[in-house]
Design an enzyme around this catalytic site. Sequence first.
Site, mmCIF file in Angstrom:
data_model
loop_
_atom_site.group_PDB
_atom_site.id
_atom_site.type_symbol
_atom_site.label_atom_id
_atom_site.label_comp_id
_atom_site.label_asym_id
_atom_site.label_seq_id
_atom_site.Cartn_x
_atom_site.Cartn_y
_atom_site.Cartn_z
ATOM 1 N N GLN A 133 0.822 -1.210 0.000
ATOM 2 C CA GLN A 133 0.000 0.000 0.000
ATOM 3 C C GLN A 133 0.855 1.259 0.000
ATOM 4 O O GLN A 133 0.517 2.249 -0.639
ATOM 5 C CB GLN A 133 -0.955 0.008 1.197
ATOM 6 N N GLU A 134 1.964 1.216 0.702
ATOM 7 C CA GLU A 134 2.815 2.403 0.804
ATOM 8 C C GLU A 134 3.652 2.650 -0.450
ATOM 9 O O GLU A 134 3.828 3.796 -0.852
ATOM 10 C CB GLU A 134 3.739 2.287 2.024
ATOM 11 N N SER A 135 4.200 1.583 -1.050
ATOM 12 C CA SER A 135 5.181 1.793 -2.121
ATOM 13 C C SER A 135 5.063 0.841 -3.303
ATOM 14 O O SER A 135 5.868 0.946 -4.232
ATOM 15 C CB SER A 135 6.586 1.656 -1.545
#
Length: 181
Positions: free
Chosen positions: A62-64
């Site tokens: 989700q972040e990267s």
Amino acid sequence: MRKLFALVVLGAVIACAVAAVDLTSPPWYERIRYPLRYSEYVRVHAQRHSLDPALLAAVIYQESRFRAGAKSSSGAIGLMQLTPATARGIAIRTHGSAFHTRDLYDPEINIRYGTWYLDNLFRKYGSEPLVLAAYNAGQGNVDRWRATGQPIQFSETKAYVSRVEDLKRIYRDAWRSKLYQ
């Protein structure tokens, strides 16, 4: 008329089949759609901090999207999108050697620090939704919401929590053999 009816029925069957595949995609499809990189680091650091490796993989995705070189407009860096200030604090608390911002581009260091941070949030909040909310919106916001008895107040953060929880299930099912060795 019968031909038209048959085409409508066939169209409905196809639409239902497509919807069913979307809801219950097979693991091989999910592995293509949701890649897993650095599984050894994910597994080792999750185990070290008694975290579910699927949760860790979900946060990273989700972040990267598992891009080690990711950098946000707010200055968060690497796989787990840590800010240099947060990472510096983690380095101090974990007795790390001299921290440099460029260290956040190293997958092992980024995952190690991010996992430590998630563990720290679990010790503070004890609840996965609150941990994820704090990871996304900051501890100050979550502390304010809790102090006033409010649920998560940011729609972006609500969506983040829901998305990461969905991704955790996907990663657990699709990558079980890599994450739970």
